[in-house]
Structure formats: C-alpha cells, structure tokens
Motif scaffolding. Structure first.
Motif, mmCIF file in Angstrom:
data_model
loop_
_atom_site.group_PDB
_atom_site.id
_atom_site.type_symbol
_atom_site.label_atom_id
_atom_site.label_comp_id
_atom_site.label_asym_id
_atom_site.label_seq_id
_atom_site.Cartn_x
_atom_site.Cartn_y
_atom_site.Cartn_z
ATOM 1 N N LYS A 167 21.850 13.271 18.841
ATOM 2 C CA LYS A 167 22.955 12.355 19.127
ATOM 3 C C LYS A 167 24.272 12.820 18.511
ATOM 4 N N HIS A 168 24.209 13.499 17.353
ATOM 5 C CA HIS A 168 25.449 13.908 16.702
ATOM 6 C C HIS A 168 26.144 15.052 17.445
ATOM 7 N N LEU A 169 25.455 15.644 18.429
ATOM 8 C CA LEU A 169 26.069 16.691 19.249
ATOM 9 C C LEU A 169 26.475 16.167 20.628
ATOM 10 N N SER A 170 26.515 14.861 20.757
ATOM 11 C CA SER A 170 26.773 14.247 22.061
ATOM 12 C C SER A 170 28.074 14.740 22.690
ATOM 13 N N LEU A 171 29.156 14.703 21.940
ATOM 14 C CA LEU A 171 30.462 15.113 22.475
ATOM 15 C C LEU A 171 30.465 16.587 22.863
ATOM 16 N N GLU A 172 29.883 17.417 22.024
ATOM 17 C CA GLU A 172 29.846 18.857 22.301
ATOM 18 C C GLU A 172 29.058 19.164 23.579
ATOM 19 N N ILE A 173 27.962 18.441 23.796
ATOM 20 C CA ILE A 173 27.154 18.673 24.998
ATOM 21 C C ILE A 173 27.929 18.273 26.252
ATOM 22 N N PHE A 174 28.625 17.130 26.191
ATOM 23 C CA PHE A 174 29.462 16.727 27.321
ATOM 24 C C PHE A 174 30.495 17.818 27.627
ATOM 25 N N HIS A 175 31.096 18.366 26.597
ATOM 26 C CA HIS A 175 32.108 19.411 26.781
ATOM 27 C C HIS A 175 31.503 20.685 27.375
ATOM 28 N N LEU A 176 30.326 21.035 26.911
ATOM 29 C CA LEU A 176 29.669 22.244 27.440
ATOM 30 C C LEU A 176 29.297 22.073 28.914
ATOM 31 N N ILE A 177 28.798 20.882 29.271
ATOM 32 C CA ILE A 177 28.467 20.613 30.680
ATOM 33 C C ILE A 177 29.715 20.731 31.543
ATOM 34 N N ASN A 178 30.792 20.117 31.064
ATOM 35 C CA ASN A 178 32.042 20.157 31.821
ATOM 36 C C ASN A 178 32.558 21.584 31.976
ATOM 37 N N THR A 179 32.429 22.370 30.911
ATOM 38 C CA THR A 179 32.887 23.766 30.948
ATOM 39 C C THR A 179 32.087 24.582 31.944
ATOM 40 N N ILE A 180 30.788 24.353 31.997
ATOM 41 C CA ILE A 180 29.937 25.078 32.948
ATOM 42 C C ILE A 180 30.375 24.775 34.383
ATOM 43 N N PHE A 181 30.671 23.506 34.670
ATOM 44 C CA PHE A 181 31.160 23.155 36.002
ATOM 45 C C PHE A 181 32.512 23.817 36.276
ATOM 46 N N GLY A 182 33.360 23.900 35.257
ATOM 47 C CA GLY A 182 34.643 24.573 35.419
ATOM 48 C C GLY A 182 34.483 26.052 35.711
ATOM 49 N N LEU A 183 33.559 26.699 35.014
ATOM 50 C CA LEU A 183 33.299 28.120 35.261
ATOM 51 C C LEU A 183 32.711 28.339 36.652
ATOM 52 N N MET A 184 31.905 27.396 37.106
ATOM 53 C CA MET A 184 31.364 27.497 38.462
ATOM 54 C C MET A 184 32.458 27.312 39.515
ATOM 55 N N PHE A 208 43.061 35.053 36.992
ATOM 56 C CA PHE A 208 44.274 34.237 36.894
ATOM 57 C C PHE A 208 43.923 32.767 36.694
ATOM 58 N N LEU A 209 42.963 32.269 37.483
ATOM 59 C CA LEU A 209 42.578 30.863 37.352
ATOM 60 C C LEU A 209 42.035 30.579 35.961
ATOM 61 N N PHE A 210 41.205 31.483 35.454
ATOM 62 C CA PHE A 210 40.634 31.282 34.120
ATOM 63 C C PHE A 210 41.728 31.210 33.062
ATOM 64 N N LEU A 211 42.764 32.046 33.206
ATOM 65 C CA LEU A 211 43.800 32.162 32.179
ATOM 66 C C LEU A 211 44.946 31.160 32.342
ATOM 67 N N ILE A 212 44.978 30.415 33.445
ATOM 68 C CA ILE A 212 46.023 29.397 33.607
ATOM 69 C C ILE A 212 45.820 28.318 32.544
ATOM 70 N N PRO A 213 46.821 28.060 31.714
ATOM 71 C CA PRO A 213 46.632 27.123 30.588
ATOM 72 C C PRO A 213 46.178 25.731 31.010
ATOM 73 N N PHE A 214 46.759 25.173 32.080
ATOM 74 C CA PHE A 214 46.392 23.804 32.429
ATOM 75 C C PHE A 214 45.018 23.727 33.097
ATOM 76 N N PHE A 215 44.414 24.867 33.435
ATOM 77 C CA PHE A 215 43.014 24.864 33.882
ATOM 78 C C PHE A 215 42.093 25.084 32.685
ATOM 79 N N PHE A 216 42.343 26.155 31.943
ATOM 80 C CA PHE A 216 41.479 26.446 30.800
ATOM 81 C C PHE A 216 41.563 25.339 29.745
ATOM 82 N N GLY A 217 42.763 24.795 29.559
ATOM 83 C CA GLY A 217 42.935 23.732 28.566
ATOM 84 C C GLY A 217 42.179 22.461 28.915
ATOM 85 N N HIS A 218 41.924 22.236 30.211
ATOM 86 C CA HIS A 218 41.200 21.042 30.646
ATOM 87 C C HIS A 218 39.719 21.303 30.874
#
Length: 357
Positions: A167-184, A208-218
C-alpha cells in the motif's frame, strides 16, 4: 552576388574590384575569402575599348575559375558536414538499443520519484470506488462528487493492479502504469509514421515526442490526457489496418474489439472524445468507399459490432448509469454541457471559495 552581375553594372551601378570596394561589400567578400579559403582574382570593370574587351574576356575566365573554386570549397565543406552528421547518426544507430533502454529506465525512474499532482488522487479514488462496486456486484456503492461524469475503465483497472503491491507504494505504481501507457503512445506514433512515411521519420518523431516537455512532464502524473493520447494514436493505427488490410472473421473481430476498448477508454475519461475522431473516421470512410475496398454492407455490420462492444464496455465501468443504461448516459452527457462542471471550491489568496457563490 546576382545583383552585381559579376563585374557589369552592379546593384550600385558601378563595376567593382573586391580588394578596393568599401563598406558592406568589402566585409562580404573578405568573409567569403575566409569561409572558402580562396583568394579572389582581380576583376575588371567593363567598358567599350579594345583593352577593356580583353579585360572582359579575362573577367569571364577568372569568374568561371573563381566560381569553380568556390563550388569545390563549398562541396568539400558540405561533404565534411555530411560526414560528421552521418558519423553521429551511425553512433546513435549502433547504440540504438542502449539509448532506448536508457530513456525507458529514465522515464520509469522519474515516474517512481515524482510527487503527486494536484488532481490525480480524485481519479484514483473514483476508480477504486467503482472497482469495489463491480467486484461486489453492486452491493458496495459509494457516492462521490461528479463521479457520474466518468466511465472509470482505466482508473478502476489501475486500482486493481495497484492492489497487488504494498500500500505504501500505491502512488508510485499508479505513476508507473501511467508511464507505461505513455510510452506505448510513442510506440503507436512510431508505427503510424513508419507506415505513412518511413522508418527514419518514425524514429525521429518518436524521439521528439518523448523529449517534448509537456508530454514527458505529464507522462507519470496526468492520468487523463496521456490516456486520451494513447487512445487516439492506437485507434488511428487500428482503423488504418481495418481500412487497408483484409482479415478473416476472427482476426477482424479482434481488431474491432481493440478499437471498441480504446474508444471506451477515451470516452470514459472525456465524453466528447469520440467527437475528436470524426475527421479521422470521415477520411478513412472516404478511402473505403472511393476505392471500393470494402462493401457498404460489411462496413455497416462491422460498425454495429463496434458499437455493441463499445457501449457495453463504456456502461460497465460507468456505474452511475446502471439504473438505466439507455437514458442515463444521454442525460449525463447533456449535463456535461451545463455549468455543473469543475471543482466545487476554488482557492484564492489562501481562502476557499464556493463556486456556487
């Protein structure tokens, strides 16, 4: 250079000698000497005497020689630049897998260490509430502000995956899931550009898409817009495959199911999502009918299948519509155009303000 006409009447209505002219022209030609590493041959102004005609002949000869020398110098520098660029590109290509792996690890690392964004916990909460409702077959029901606006397919499945981990890794797991979808999403863009253009452009656009700040930052913290982008990209990819390729029934059914899931995924986050796809759908329909790639009967049948899959998935995770799955989706959709949207409170100068007042 064109204005000077190589020794005739110049832009300033005079002949010229590069070593005796002044001002801008002086600066210009001495810089040409420096850049090309070529010394200028003396040029002569033209006139009507026999001596000047000889000079004109000499001028033409010298001009031709000078142009050839400059061309050689420019070509040499161009080749050097191309060689250096090719050298750098070859280094990147030789280490492509290492670079890809490094970028993915960096993205996952950032996702793991980044903090919570201002609104993401709200979507985590409604995803968890709707998941409880579904797993209990409607026995556990909780209300939550504005929950009626969302079909929580993505957030509920993310919550389900999250429960596997501490449970203490809840936020990190949500972020990792979201990042995987972003990479896909980047992978989807690569595939589309590879089809429409070529492999090189596909790779460049992906970087270019990976390095765009408003994409990578989100990438990790935005569990709405990143998923909308993911749905957009992969719907376009699969609709392209549906349009230009012929499949047997089972494979075509699987393709329609994929498009349906992606459409439900995006629509659940933003009810106007499908509206943004209308231009894309019109383009592909025009290609289908103008080129007679598929019959109208088959396309209509496939659309019915798509709509059944799409509506079932959308409503399944849109738990607030379960009392009436025909009327309530329409009612909630119309409600999104009213003023009853946004957050109930605003924070201004340290003071909470009720939006109704």
């Amino acid at each position: 250079i064109n204005a000077h006409q190589w020794g005739g009447n110049s832009f300033f209505s005079s002949g010229w000698n590069p070593r005796h002219i002044e001002g801008i022209e002086h600066f210009f030609f001495y810089n040409l000497e420096y850049i090309t590493n070529k010394k200028f041959t003396r040029f002569y102004a033209t006139s009507g005497t026999d001596a000047d005609k000889v000079a004109d002949s000499k001028l033409t000869e010298d001009r031709t020689k000078w142009e050839a020398d400059v061309a050689d110098g420019n070509n040499l520098k161009l080749l050097e630049k191309k060689f250096k660029l090719k050298k750098y590109l070859n280094i990147l290509l030789d280490n492509e897998k290492i670079i890809k792996t490094a970028l993915i690890i960096y993205a996952l690392y950032c996702a793991f260490i980044i903090g919570v964004s201002w609104d993401e916990l709200y979507y985590h909460e409604i995803g968890k509430i709707n998941l409880k409702y579904l797993l209990s077959f409607g026995q556990i029901e909780e209300s939550f502000i504005y929950k009626y606006r969302f079909s929580t397919l993505y957030w509920s499945l993310s919550s389900l995956i999250n429960q596997i981990f501490p449970k203490h890794l809840s936020l990190e797991i949500f972020h990792l899931i979201n990042t995987i979808f972003g990479l896909m999403t980047i992978v989807g863009l690569y595939r589309i550009n590879k089809i429409l253009f070529n492999k090189a452009i596909a790779k460049i656009s992906s970087i270019f898409l990976f390095l765009i700040p408003f994409f990578f930052g989100h990438l990790a913290i935005n569990n709405k817009d990143i998923i909308l982008a993911f749905s957009h990209v992969w719907i376009v990819y699969y609709v392209y495959k549906y349009t230009f390729l012929n499949f047997k029934f089972k494979k075509k059914l699987l393709l329609i199911l994929k498009i349906s899931i992606l459409a439900a995924l995006g629509t659940g986050i933003q009810l106007l999502f499908l509206g943004s796809l209308i231009p894309v759908i019109f383009i592909f329909l025009a290609i289908i009918f103008l080129n007679k790639k598929k019959s109208l009967k088959n396309v209509f049948f496939d659309f019915i299948l798509f709509f059944i899959f799409f509506y079932f998935i959308l409503v399944l995770f849109w738990v607030d519509t379960h009392d009436n799955i025909i009327l309530l989706p329409y009612s909630f959709f119309i409600k999104t155009f009213s003023m009853e949207i946004g957050w109930p409170y605003s924070l201004l100068n340290g003071v909470y303000i009720d939006k109704d007042n």
